[in-house]
Design a protein around this motif. Structure first.
Motif, PDB file in Angstrom:
ATOM      1  N   SER A  71      -3.073   8.842   0.722  1.00 34.07           N
ATOM      2  CA  SER A  71      -3.725   7.957  -0.616  1.00 34.07           C
ATOM      3  C   SER A  71      -3.542   9.831  -1.549  1.00 34.07           C
ATOM      4  O   SER A  71      -4.297  10.513  -0.119  1.00 34.07           O
ATOM      5  N   GLY A  72      -2.565  10.084  -1.932  1.00 33.56           N
ATOM      6  CA  GLY A  72      -3.037  11.494  -2.423  1.00 33.56           C
ATOM      7  C   GLY A  72      -1.941  12.163  -2.064  1.00 33.56           C
ATOM      8  O   GLY A  72      -1.274  13.478  -1.922  1.00 33.56           O
ATOM      9  N   ASP A  73      -0.977  11.827  -0.520  1.00 36.71           N
ATOM     10  CA  ASP A  73       0.480  12.292   0.055  1.00 36.71           C
ATOM     11  C   ASP A  73       1.423  12.399  -0.725  1.00 36.71           C
ATOM     12  O   ASP A  73       1.498  11.533  -1.527  1.00 36.71           O
ATOM     13  N   GLU A  74       2.604  13.329  -1.043  1.00 34.37           N
ATOM     14  CA  GLU A  74       3.325  13.201  -1.175  1.00 34.37           C
ATOM     15  C   GLU A  74       5.001  12.466  -0.816  1.00 34.37           C
ATOM     16  O   GLU A  74       3.974  12.151   0.756  1.00 34.37           O
ATOM     17  N   LEU A  75       5.440  11.778  -0.844  1.00 33.14           N
ATOM     18  CA  LEU A  75       6.254  10.505  -0.355  1.00 33.14           C
ATOM     19  C   LEU A  75       6.739  11.154   1.293  1.00 33.14           C
ATOM     20  O   LEU A  75       6.613  10.588   2.167  1.00 33.14           O
ATOM     21  N   PRO A  76       7.450  12.073   0.760  1.00 28.90           N
ATOM     22  CA  PRO A  76       7.619  13.070   2.571  1.00 28.90           C
ATOM     23  C   PRO A  76       6.073  12.987   3.267  1.00 28.90           C
ATOM     24  O   PRO A  76       6.675  12.610   4.931  1.00 28.90           O
ATOM     25  N   VAL A  77       5.438  13.847   2.845  1.00 31.88           N
ATOM     26  CA  VAL A  77       4.384  13.394   3.922  1.00 31.88           C
ATOM     27  C   VAL A  77       3.696  12.064   4.074  1.00 31.88           C
ATOM     28  O   VAL A  77       3.123  11.802   5.323  1.00 31.88           O
ATOM     29  N   ALA A  78       3.301  11.488   3.167  1.00 29.31           N
ATOM     30  CA  ALA A  78       2.632  10.193   3.747  1.00 29.31           C
ATOM     31  C   ALA A  78       4.126   9.091   4.738  1.00 29.31           C
ATOM     32  O   ALA A  78       3.250   8.388   5.918  1.00 29.31           O
ATOM     33  N   ALA A  79       5.402   9.865   4.235  1.00 29.86           N
ATOM     34  CA  ALA A  79       6.123   9.068   5.766  1.00 29.86           C
ATOM     35  C   ALA A  79       6.230   9.198   7.134  1.00 29.86           C
ATOM     36  O   ALA A  79       6.155   8.986   7.863  1.00 29.86           O
TER      37      ALA A  79
ATOM     38  N   HIS B 200       5.876   0.313  -1.791  1.00 26.08           N
ATOM     39  CA  HIS B 200       4.409  -0.504  -0.750  1.00 26.08           C
ATOM     40  C   HIS B 200       3.980   0.836  -0.664  1.00 26.08           C
ATOM     41  O   HIS B 200       2.632   0.092  -0.790  1.00 26.08           O
ATOM     42  N   MET B 201       4.445   1.937  -0.657  1.00 26.65           N
ATOM     43  CA  MET B 201       3.828   3.525  -0.178  1.00 26.65           C
ATOM     44  C   MET B 201       2.752   3.596  -1.596  1.00 26.65           C
ATOM     45  O   MET B 201       2.104   4.244  -1.057  1.00 26.65           O
ATOM     46  N   GLN B 202       3.249   3.267  -2.401  1.00 31.12           N
ATOM     47  CA  GLN B 202       1.809   3.520  -3.886  1.00 31.12           C
ATOM     48  C   GLN B 202       1.685   2.363  -4.040  1.00 31.12           C
ATOM     49  O   GLN B 202       1.094   3.083  -5.530  1.00 31.12           O
ATOM     50  N   ALA B 203       1.776   1.317  -3.809  1.00 28.07           N
ATOM     51  CA  ALA B 203       1.169   0.038  -4.238  1.00 28.07           C
ATOM     52  C   ALA B 203      -0.270   0.498  -3.176  1.00 28.07           C
ATOM     53  O   ALA B 203      -0.557   0.503  -2.352  1.00 28.07           O
ATOM     54  N   PRO B 204      -1.667   0.591  -4.394  1.00 31.18           N
ATOM     55  CA  PRO B 204      -2.996   0.527  -3.989  1.00 31.18           C
ATOM     56  C   PRO B 204      -3.597  -1.045  -2.898  1.00 31.18           C
ATOM     57  O   PRO B 204      -4.622  -0.556  -2.130  1.00 31.18           O
ATOM     58  N   HIS B 205      -2.948  -1.718  -2.960  1.00 32.55           N
ATOM     59  CA  HIS B 205      -3.275  -2.736  -1.746  1.00 32.55           C
ATOM     60  C   HIS B 205      -2.793  -2.405  -0.347  1.00 32.55           C
ATOM     61  O   HIS B 205      -3.016  -2.715   0.505  1.00 32.55           O
ATOM     62  N   TYR B 206      -1.437  -1.652  -0.160  1.00 30.66           N
ATOM     63  CA  TYR B 206      -0.955  -1.154   0.981  1.00 30.66           C
ATOM     64  C   TYR B 206      -1.202   0.540   1.405  1.00 30.66           C
ATOM     65  O   TYR B 206      -1.284   0.091   2.754  1.00 30.66           O
TER      66      TYR B 206
ATOM     67  N   GLU C 254       4.101   8.149  12.441  1.00 32.56           N
ATOM     68  CA  GLU C 254       3.083   8.804  13.745  1.00 32.56           C
ATOM     69  C   GLU C 254       1.782   7.180  13.394  1.00 32.56           C
ATOM     70  O   GLU C 254       1.290   6.951  15.061  1.00 32.56           O
ATOM     71  N   GLY C 255       1.519   6.931  12.679  1.00 29.53           N
ATOM     72  CA  GLY C 255       0.879   6.006  12.900  1.00 29.53           C
ATOM     73  C   GLY C 255       1.345   4.881  12.911  1.00 29.53           C
ATOM     74  O   GLY C 255       0.110   3.916  13.699  1.00 29.53           O
ATOM     75  N   GLY C 256       2.284   4.661  13.246  1.00 28.11           N
ATOM     76  CA  GLY C 256       3.016   3.241  14.137  1.00 28.11           C
ATOM     77  C   GLY C 256       3.451   2.167  13.103  1.00 28.11           C
ATOM     78  O   GLY C 256       3.183   0.950  13.131  1.00 28.11           O
ATOM     79  N   ALA C 257       3.072   2.266  11.581  1.00 35.03           N
ATOM     80  CA  ALA C 257       3.433   1.403  10.349  1.00 35.03           C
ATOM     81  C   ALA C 257       5.353   1.315  10.000  1.00 35.03           C
ATOM     82  O   ALA C 257       5.400   0.651   9.695  1.00 35.03           O
ATOM     83  N   PHE C 258       5.689   2.601  10.669  1.00 33.43           N
ATOM     84  CA  PHE C 258       7.424   2.767  10.946  1.00 33.43           C
ATOM     85  C   PHE C 258       8.082   3.102  12.218  1.00 33.43           C
ATOM     86  O   PHE C 258       7.274   3.992  12.816  1.00 33.43           O
TER      87      PHE C 258
ATOM     88  N   SER D 196      12.111  10.494   8.079  1.00 32.64           N
ATOM     89  CA  SER D 196      11.067  10.849   6.578  1.00 32.64           C
ATOM     90  C   SER D 196      11.904   9.974   5.635  1.00 32.64           C
ATOM     91  O   SER D 196      11.619   9.130   4.340  1.00 32.64           O
ATOM     92  N   ASP D 197      12.972  10.033   5.246  1.00 23.78           N
ATOM     93  CA  ASP D 197      14.085   9.218   4.382  1.00 23.78           C
ATOM     94  C   ASP D 197      14.142   7.924   4.952  1.00 23.78           C
ATOM     95  O   ASP D 197      14.082   7.334   3.273  1.00 23.78           O
ATOM     96  N   MET D 198      14.143   7.674   5.662  1.00 28.25           N
ATOM     97  CA  MET D 198      14.818   5.821   6.165  1.00 28.25           C
ATOM     98  C   MET D 198      13.333   5.757   5.710  1.00 28.25           C
ATOM     99  O   MET D 198      13.591   4.251   4.862  1.00 28.25           O
ATOM    100  N   VAL D 199      11.871   6.210   6.330  1.00 26.93           N
ATOM    101  CA  VAL D 199      11.206   5.307   5.524  1.00 26.93           C
ATOM    102  C   VAL D 199      10.650   5.053   4.327  1.00 26.93           C
ATOM    103  O   VAL D 199      10.146   4.422   3.577  1.00 26.93           O
TER     104      VAL D 199
END
Length: 320
Positions: A251-259, A233-239, A264-268, A223-226
């Motif tokens: 949306s609405g997640d804290e960064l560690p949860v979002a990472a 990007h993780m906080q930008a509306p278009h991303y 899990e979703g294959g974006a990283f 998660s640190d690397m993500v």
């Protein structure tokens, strides 16, 4: 056949900092050295300096921001880079975020798609040696460039969502994506590109995907690397919107949860070397023509040596 390329994982402060990565491209199976927009050493100048130091490699710009320069200046810079390196260039352009547009232009583009269409049309016309006579809504040009024979130049668009993907299909040689899962490219981006190409009666552009990646190693926290790679990007509306369309709702997640959701979703792309190869194969199977390895997260958390080690290991694995 899918090519593998390398993205500069940091913003160089001195041109010589590009040399190890240019050498990596020259001495391995990597196809091209890429860099995004940089506000320290301008990418065009950095790549030209690298060529002057003896490392003449194909380059990619993914992407430079349209508000920074008129399309005539963009065409001039791109051709100058191709002439200086003696190698092909993929020149990607994008409108940048609305706040960036506002800062430089006074008001953001009401239609980024129209602005991008005008920009690429002018740049392509100039590079083809034609007299360009366009009075656009955002960009105008009534000029031509002197003739010169240069290595191949392909024009790209930064693509995130279907509208820009369709436009890339109509006017670009390459669509350049960032943080887009393989499934989203297959199900959303490529169909839109094909639709745009059919409308324009032209060949579907190549798809170059910039893929954030990190090997699973002892004492590393994924998660640190993500976050280190993509927090803005993780906080930008278009991303956030794109990721949601790809099935990754952060949306609405804290960064560690979002990472964690992004892994899990294959974006990283993350895992041991076999898992990395497997996930990169999904991009190839999705129809990606060029996979650009982005180890920015590794570099920012664990340093230059760790980032280079990851790149060498991954390039060796995909080559075999």
């Amino acid at each position: 056949m899918t090519a593998y390329s390398v993205l500069m994982p940091f913003l160089p402060r001195r041109p010589e900092q590009l040399l190890p990565y240019a050498a990596l491209v020259e001495w391995t199976g990597a196809d091209r050295l890429w860099q995004g927009q940089a506000m320290l050493v301008e990418p065009f100048q950095g790549f030209a300096s690298t060529a002057g130091a003896g490392f003449r490699v194909p380059t990619g710009l993914g992407v430079t921001l349209m508000p920074l320069r008129h399309p005539y200046e963009a065409a001039h810079q791109v051709r100058s880079l191709a002439l200086a390196t003696g190698e092909s260039v993929i020149a990607g352009f994008g409108p940048g975020g609305r706040s960036f547009q506002q800062s430089l232009l006074g008001t953001p583009y009401a239609s980024p798609l129209t602005a991008a269409r005008e920009y690429l049309t002018i740049v392509r016309g100039l590079l083809s040696g034609k007299t360009v006579d366009i009075q656009g809504e955002y960009f105008s040009c009534h000029a031509e460039m002197g003739p010169a024979i240069s290595p191949r130049i392909d024009l790209g668009l930064g693509v995130l969502r279907p509208g820009m993907a369709r436009l890339a299909g109509e006017v670009a040689d390459a669509a350049i994506t960032w943080l887009t899962p393989a499934s989203y490219l297959c199900d959303t981006v490529l169909p839109a590109m094909k639709a745009g190409s059919e409308t324009a009666g032209r060949t579907v552009p190549r798809l170059s995907a910039i893929v954030p990646v990190a090997l699973d190693r002892p004492d590393r926290e994924p998660s640190d690397m993500v976050i280190a790679s993509n927090s803005r990007h993780m906080q930008a509306p278009h991303y956030i919107d794109m990721l949601k369309k790809a099935g990754i709702d952060i949306s609405g997640d804290e960064l560690p949860v979002a990472a964690k959701r992004m892994i899990e979703g294959g974006a990283f792309v993350h895992g041991d070397i076999d898992r990395i190869v497997e996930q990169l194969a999904a991009y190839r199977e999705a129809g990606v023509d060029e996979i650009i390895l982005n180890v920015t997260g590794v570099f920012n958390v664990y340093g230059a040596k760790a980032a280079m080690d990851d790149l060498k290991s991954i390039l060796a694995a995909v080559a075999s």
